[in-house]
Each structure stands twice: as C-alpha cells, then as structure tokens.
Design an enzyme around this catalytic site. Structure first.
Site, PDB file in Angstrom:
ATOM      1  N   GLN A 162       0.824  -1.198   0.000  1.00  0.00           N
ATOM      2  CA  GLN A 162       0.000   0.000   0.000  1.00  0.00           C
ATOM      3  C   GLN A 162       0.854   1.241   0.000  1.00  0.00           C
ATOM      4  O   GLN A 162       1.838   1.323   0.717  1.00  0.00           O
ATOM      5  CB  GLN A 162      -0.881  -0.010   1.240  1.00  0.00           C
TER       6      GLN A 162
ATOM      7  N   GLY B 139      -3.151   4.405  -2.871  1.00  0.00           N
ATOM      8  CA  GLY B 139      -3.721   3.237  -3.527  1.00  0.00           C
ATOM      9  C   GLY B 139      -3.136   1.951  -2.996  1.00  0.00           C
ATOM     10  O   GLY B 139      -2.154   1.957  -2.262  1.00  0.00           O
TER      11      GLY B 139
ATOM     12  N   ASP C 104      10.937   8.848 -12.950  1.00  0.00           N
ATOM     13  CA  ASP C 104      11.173   8.271 -11.626  1.00  0.00           C
ATOM     14  C   ASP C 104      11.899   6.939 -11.728  1.00  0.00           C
ATOM     15  O   ASP C 104      11.472   5.937 -11.160  1.00  0.00           O
ATOM     16  CB  ASP C 104       9.850   8.128 -10.867  1.00  0.00           C
TER      17      ASP C 104
END
Ligand SMILES: *[C@@H]1O[C@H](CO)[C@@H](O)[C@H](O)[C@H]1NC(C)=O
Ligand SMILES: *[C@@H]1O[C@H](CO)[C@@H](O)[C@H](O)[C@H]1NC(C)=O
Ligand SMILES: *[C@@H]1O[C@H](CO)[C@@H](O)[C@H](O)[C@H]1NC(C)=O
Ligand SMILES: *[C@@H]1O[C@H](CO)[C@@H](O)[C@H](O)[C@H]1NC(C)=O
Ligand SMILES: *[C@@H]1O[C@H](CO)[C@@H](O)[C@H](O)[C@H]1NC(C)=O
Ligand SMILES: *[C@@H]1O[C@H](CO)[C@@H](O)[C@H](O)[C@H]1NC(C)=O
Ligand SMILES: *[C@@H]1O[C@H](CO)[C@@H](O)[C@H](O)[C@H]1NC(C)=O
Ligand SMILES: *[C@@H]1O[C@H](CO)[C@@H](O)[C@H](O)[C@H]1NC(C)=O
Ligand SMILES: *[C@@H]1O[C@H](CO)[C@@H](O)[C@H](O)[C@H]1NC(C)=O
Ligand SMILES: *[C@@H]1O[C@H](CO)[C@@H](O)[C@H](O)[C@H]1NC(C)=O
Ligand SMILES: *[C@@H]1O[C@H](CO)[C@@H](O)[C@H](O)[C@H]1NC(C)=O
Ligand SMILES: CC(=O)N[C@H]1CO[C@H](CO)[C@@H](O)[C@@H]1O
Length: 625
Positions: free
Chosen positions: A316, A320, A433
């Site tokens: 988690q 989300g 990223d």
C-alpha cells in the site's frame, strides 16, 4: 508472509450487495491531504476488522478532518458473504469524495463515515422508507406482516447483537412474509428501541405492497413476500468456498509495491483547463479503451483478487493499494486500485492509459488492462514474481543471488527500456522516476521498468517541459530539481545513479543528516578521481567474481558510464542510446567525465517547496506520485 490468492466460487448464501441508497455528507473536506490520509488509514483498519467480524468502528485523526467510520453486516450473512458485501461498500464509498463521507445502505450491510461522532445517533432528517409497490397483497398478508414486524422488534431488542429475523409461513405460500431488523451495535438499548419502533411504524405504511424497507440513522428493517433471508447457519467453514491455489513465499519487505502505487493527486490550481496537444476528449478515449482488448470487467477483477481479499494485498502506498490477482485462465496479475476516481480529470487518466498501453518492449512492465468506467480507477499489470531490484542489491543475503554478469544484464536491459521510451516515434516519453524500486524483475530476473504513472509524453519541438517536481530525491537531476526543467537527460541522470547503486550495493538516498557531499555520487566521483573505484564495489561482487580478471575493469568502465550520465550539465550527458553503446561495446575510449553537481541540500528543499506551490499553471494538474 504467505500469499494465498483466493478463488471465491459462488456462495450458497446471498451477500445482498445491491445498493439501496447512498447519501454523501454535505461538507467538503477541510484539508485534502489530511482527510485522504485519515480516510485511507480508517478504511484500512475497517477492512482488516471486517475480514473476521460483522461489525467495526474506528476513529482516525483529530479536528475537522477526523474520520469516524461504522460498518456492519446484517446478522444472517455468513462471514464470507459479509466480506463480499463489505467489498462492495469499499468500492463505492470513495465515490462520495470530495464530500466528507456519507452513508450507504445495502441489502446486506451498512457503512457510515462522518467527521464527528455519530455512533449514538439513531434518528435524523435523512431517515427514509422505501416501498416496493409491484404487487398489492391480501389482507391476510398484511396481517402476517404486521405480526412479523412486531416480533422482529421484540427479538432484536432481546438479542445481544440487535439482530432478528422472522418468517411467517402460512398455509398459502402467496401470503408468507419475511422480515429482518437490525440496530447498529454502537447504540444503547433504549436508542435501538426508539429506532426500531419508529422503523416499524414507518414500514407498515408500505402495506399493502409486497415489499418495504426502512433506512434509519440507527437501524435497518425490511419485509418482503420473497425469502431474501440466508439459511440460519452462520458458520463460514461449512461453505467450503475458499480454495487456496497458490502459496508462494514472499518476504515482508515489499518495497516494489510502494513504488507500484499510482497516486492520483490533483492539485488545486487556478489554471486547470490546460489542454494538452494531442489530448482527445474523454468519450473518444473511453471508447478506444472499451473497444481495445484492454477492457477488463470490474467483476472479473473482483473475482481475480478474491474480492480484494486482505491476503492478496501486495502493498500500500499513499493513495492506492496493489493486489495480486489470478485470472480464470491462471494468469497472474498485479492490480493497482486507486483510492479515488477523479472523474473530472478523466481526460488525463485516459490519455495516460492510452499512451502506456501503446508501449511494448521486453524491458517495460506491460499494462494488461484497466477499468476506468467502473466505480473506481483500476490498472492491471503483469505480475512480477521476483519483486524489484532494490530488494536484491541492497540486501546482504539476497545480493549474492545476482552476480556481476546478471547485474550488467540488468543495467543494459534498463538502458534498452529507457532508450525505447525516449526514442518512441509516436510519443517521446520521459519516465521521471527511474530508481531501483521501479525496476521489477521477472521470473528469470530480467529487468522491467515499472510505473509509467509519472511518464509524460512530450511533443517534438519543445526543448523541455516545465513541470511540477515529481520524483525521488537522490535520483533527481539538478536542473530538474532546481528549475523543473525536464528532458530525457533527467532520466539519464537517474539511470547513472541507478548504475552506481547496482555496482556498489549502496542506496542513494536523501538523508537529513549527511551533506550532499557525502552522497553516493560524490563518493563515487572521489574514488574515480583517485583511481580507487574498487573500494566502493559491492562486497557481494568482490567475494564471488574476483577471480574473474575482467570484472574489475568492466566494473570501472560501468562506473565511468555512470559518471558520464550524472554530469551537471545535461548537454554533456549521453543520450540513452549512446550510453547503451558505451556499455555494450569496448572499442572507443570513453570521454573523461566532468564534475557531478554538488548542491546544497538545504537550498534544494526550499526550491522544491516553492516550486510545488508556484507551479499550478503548468501542465501537471494530475500528478502521479
Ligand atoms: C442528508 O442527505 C443530504 C444529501 O443526500 C446531505 O446533504 C445531508 O448532509 C444529509 N444529512 C445528514 C444528517 O446526514
Ligand atoms: C494539511 O495538513 C497537512 C498535514 O497536517 C499540513 O502539512 C498542511 O499544511 C495542511 N494544509 C492546509 C492547507 O492546511
Ligand atoms: C466537519 O467538517 C466541517 C466542514 O469542514 C466543519 O465545519 C465542522 O466543524 C467539522 N466538524 C467537526 C466536529 O470537526
Ligand atoms: C410506486 O412507486 C413509485 C415510485 O416509487 C411511485 O411513483 C408510484 O406512485 C407508486 N405507486 C403506487 C400505486 O403507490
Ligand atoms: C399465488 O399468486 C399467483 C399470482 O399472484 C396466483 O396465480 C396463484 O393462484 C396464487 N396461489 C394461491 C395458492 O393462491
Ligand atoms: C421516524 O423518525 C423520523 C425522524 O425523527 C420522523 O421524521 C418520522 O416522522 C418518524 N416516523 C414515524 C412513523 O414515527
Ligand atoms: C463497450 O463495448 C461493448 C461491446 O464490447 C458495448 O456493448 C458497449 O456499449 C461499449 N461501451 C461504451 C461506453 O462504449
Ligand atoms: C468496467 O467494469 C464495468 C462493470 O463490470 C463494465 O460495465 C465496464 O464495461 C468496464 N469498463 C471497461 C473500460 O472495461
Ligand atoms: C541510505 O539509507 C540507509 C538506511 O537509512 C543507510 O544505511 C545507507 O547508508 C544510506 N546510503 C547512503 C549512500 O547514504
Ligand atoms: C533511436 O532512433 C534512431 C533513429 O531512428 C536510431 O538510430 C537509434 O538506434 C534509436 N535508439 C534506440 C536506443 O532505439
Ligand atoms: C546550505 O545553505 C544554507 C542556507 O543557505 C547554509 O546555511 C548552509 O551553510 C549551506 N551549506 C553548505 C554545506 O554550503
Ligand atoms: C533469485 C530468485 O529469487 N528467483 C526467484 C524468482 O521467482 C521464481 C518464481 O517465483 C522463483 O522460483 C525464483 O527462485
């Protein structure tokens, strides 16, 4: 941790998941960040409790964004049906957002969330009576119904769990009556009595019709001429519906998953109307997706994840949850479930999905599908059994499982994947990223780049896009960090840092205590200049590959490439395809790298805070964190 995916076959009970009525609270949240984080944590607590209980309450936070939540399944549901009914609640509840909570009445369960303590309320202005008026019934039926309602109220007040059911069978089956009543377990006995007495008065106004329901603040009541009640047994074990099909051992540190989370974070910006070139309108995109094979039915995903069963949760993140799922044909999938469905930015979401789905490369995690038209936004990816790169290289023990050859393969694979993104003819894509947790590993430990959530395609002819800062400190290129200028070279920089991590087994992290000067990059630079690079090699590599004479030279070359990728001036950094050539070929001597950037970290943070506030009119009204 053992992960046991569940296949839930058809229950012999009925979870009664039809939604009868949903109210959203009138208040808007006060502080979005705070509210969302309280909501997530509250739902997490409730979800856990509802796996084993018919009832749960929790209070999370303080002040105006506190979350008070109550959930309850009605007494005749089996444990398994209660889980299913709750899953429906969990699915629909976020639809109230940005309203601060609300109530949902289902035929099998109930939920309420507010920012104040409502646990003792039993009556209120939204109390509703709903009559099903399809069939007009006989006097005999009406008498039976009255009688049953009186009995059920008595019964519920007698029982500790405030639940009662009543079946009035008369010789003529056309006149049988079935009744259920239940108070929320937070009420006092006298409140429960008051609630049910009001409900019984209200419900009898539905007669002579065949069906009636009362949805009160503190209780639920229903009568019907059809038998909606579940069989009396409440044991769950005898249903035999849980079939464990796979049990794979997975360690507890599931860092990938956090990285897997896509987070939709909508900035409240002045200029939200920004239209990107190449955006289609929502309907068109929705149609494209619907017509493509990306289309997954919500119900299919429900089943694949065992109705979002706790045991299938992989991890988690902020906004989300990722679940593991198994499709009917045995394929394993990773399902990202976004907490909130920001319908008003659907264009961006569809656009994103549309772009991602057009990509196909052996080193990119594949998007298998999505369902954005259901109650939630859901993305489905191929499942990667070996988690992510960080899980191996930063671990003393697991680090031994990937030797030098494998590591070079991984670096090259990542370079190929990134090169494909940058070189894509239709959409040039900057990942934004790149970091170890975003490099997933397949069955044979081949790398797959994950989380294109941050990807933004950008049009030719623009040298860079100015953008809100998203990404991970420690991997971010200085020009991006300081000025928000994003080009492919920002990915090249992150890739350089990633290489250093793979070679050294050290994590390039942002640290409050150490200066930037002590960072992995500057350490590598220092050693490279002094000709002592081997001092920073991962001890795991030294142990296993030192007999290989080439190892040392190879590794020094790889560090050299990393330093070229992390030079301060973006124009000096190689493109991904050039970097790939350097890694694969031995011929040309590499140019000497110029200085990497040394930035004062204190200033850096200032920059970031400022930019994220200033940046509203840039194109990132959805940020995927
Ligand atoms: C009743 O419902 C309306 C909208 O459905 C909502 O605005 C209002 O806040 C609700 N009142 C209570 C006390 O829940
Ligand atoms: C919202 O809450 C967060 C966490 O407490 C805080 O950092 C932030 O400043 C708050 N935002 C506003 C607008 O009050
Ligand atoms: C609930 O939220 C509303 C709107 O933000 C606020 O006015 C109210 O004071 C909050 N209630 C409590 C008990 O904090
Ligand atoms: C039946 O219910 C509908 C809506 O709930 C209502 O409009 C209609 O008047 C009702 N009919 C009778 C006969 O009560
Ligand atoms: C039950 O109702 C149906 C239709 O309403 C009717 O056809 C049937 O004859 C009734 N049965 C009895 C035993 O009255
Ligand atoms: C039940 O309580 C509600 C809310 O107080 C009230 O409006 C309604 O008239 C009551 N119904 C009956 C039948 O007493
Ligand atoms: C989606 O596709 C199905 C057929 O595959 C079609 O029946 C349905 O109308 C489509 N929905 C939308 C919103 O286009
Ligand atoms: C999403 O799931 C719903 C419910 O199963 C289905 O009606 C809808 O067509 C699905 N949408 C897509 C895009 O697959
Ligand atoms: C990164 O953080 C970890 C733990 O917080 C620490 O052990 C490690 O030394 C750090 N790495 C670097 C390069 O600072
Ligand atoms: C990028 O495209 C150019 C020209 O189309 C090609 O020569 C080059 O090999 C490509 N690079 C990669 C990494 O695919
Ligand atoms: C970083 O910047 C801050 C504020 O400008 C300053 O106080 C600090 O001394 C600087 N640190 C270094 C290592 O330059
Ligand atoms: C090195 C490693 O852990 N490899 C594992 C990758 O995943 C497969 C399937 O789960 C395992 O069998 C391997 O042991």
């Amino acid at each position: 941790m053992i992960i046991t995916p569940l296949l839930v076959s058809k229950s012999n009970g009925d979870a009664r998941t039809e939604i009868i009525k949903m109210y959203c609270a009138g208040d808007l949240h006060n502080n979005q960040t705070l509210f969302i984080s309280n909501f997530i944590s509250a739902m997490q607590t409730i979800s856990t409790e509802m796996q084993t209980s018919h009832f749960a309450t929790t209070v999370v936070g303080y002040g105006p964004d506190t979350n008070y939540v109550l959930t309850q399944c009605y007494g005749d549901l089996s444990s398994q049906d209660c889980i299913l009914c709750y899953a429906q609640i969990r699915t629909f509840f976020p639809n109230c957002y940005p309203r601060k909570g609300g109530r949902i009445y289902l035929d099998g369960c109930f939920v309420r969330l507010q920012n104040y303590s409502f646990f003792e309320e039993y009556t209120g202005p939204n109390d509703t009576t709903i009559c099903g008026n399809t069939t007009r019934k006989s006097i005999l039926f009406q008498q039976s119904a009255m009688h049953a309602v009186i009995n059920v109220v008595k019964g519920a007040l007698r029982n500790n769990d405030y639940f009662a059911r009543e079946e009035m069978m008369v010789s003529d089956p056309n006149n049988s009556v079935y009744v259920l009543a239940e108070c929320w377990k937070t009420l006092s006995l006298s409140s429960c009595r008051a609630c049910l007495e009001n409900a019984s008065r209200s419900i009898t106004t539905c007669l002579p019709w065949s069906e009636g329901r009362v949805l009160n603040t503190g209780c639920f009541m229903r009568y019907s001429n059809t038998n909606f009640l579940n069989p009396v047994t409440r044991s769950s074990s005898d249903r035999g519906m849980i079939i464990s099909i796979v049990a794979s051992v997975v360690s507890s540190a599931m860092v990938i998953i956090v990285a897997l989370m896509i987070v939709l974070y909508v900035k409240k910006c002045r200029n939200i109307q920004h239209k990107r070139k190449g955006s289609y309108d929502v309907k068109k995109l929705a149609k494209i997706l619907n017509d493509s094979n990306l289309h997954f039915k919500y119900s299919t995903i429900n089943k694949a994840t065992g109705y979002w069963h706790e045991s299938n949760k992989l991890g988690q993140g902020g906004f989300g949850i990722v679940y593991k799922g198994v499709l009917a044909d045995g394929r394993e999938i990773a399902v990202k479930r976004l907490f909130f469905n920001y319908k008003f930015k659907a264009v961006d979401f569809y656009n994103e999905v549309n772009i991602i789905s057009s990509l196909e490369h052996k080193n990119l995690v594949r998007l298998l599908g999505c369902n954005c038209s259901g109650p939630e936004s859901i993305l489905i990816y191929e499942y990667m059994p070996n988690k992510s790169l960080d899980f191996f290289i930063f671990d003393e023990i697991k680090g031994k499982e990937i030797g030098w050859e494998k590591r070079v393969e991984i670096i090259i694979g990542v370079a190929e994947g990134l090169g494909y993104l940058h070189n894509n003819t239709k959409h040039r894509i900057i990942h934004r990223d790149i970091k170890a947790p975003n490099i997933l590993l397949d069955l044979r430990l081949r790398p797959k780049i994950a989380d294109f959530g941050l990807a933004r395609s950008f049009q030719d002819g623009k040298s860079h896009i100015s953008t809100g800062i998203v990404g991970t400190l420690g991997y971010m290129a200085p020009e991006y960090l300081a000025h928000g200028q994003l080009t492919e070279k920002a990915d090249v920089y992150s890739f350089g840092i990633l290489i250093l991590e793979v070679v050294t087994g050290m994590e390039s992290n942002r640290s409050k205590t150490t200066e930037y000067n002590d960072s992995l990059l500057s350490t590598a630079w220092k050693h490279f200049k002094q000709g002592t690079v081997e001092e920073i090699f991962d001890p795991n590599l030294m142990m296993h590959t030192y007999p290989n004479i080439n190892f040392k030279n190879d590794a020094i070359k790889v560090v050299h490439v990393a330093l070229l990728c992390t030079q301060e001036a973006p124009s000096l950094r190689p493109t991904m395809s050039a970097a790939l050539k350097m890694l694969e070929k031995d011929e040309d001597p590499l140019p000497a790298p110029s200085n990497p950037p040394f930035i004062n970290e204190t200033n850096m943070e200032l920059y970031i805070t400022q930019r994220s506030m200033d940046n509203c009119d840039d194109d990132d009204s959805i940020q995927l964190l």
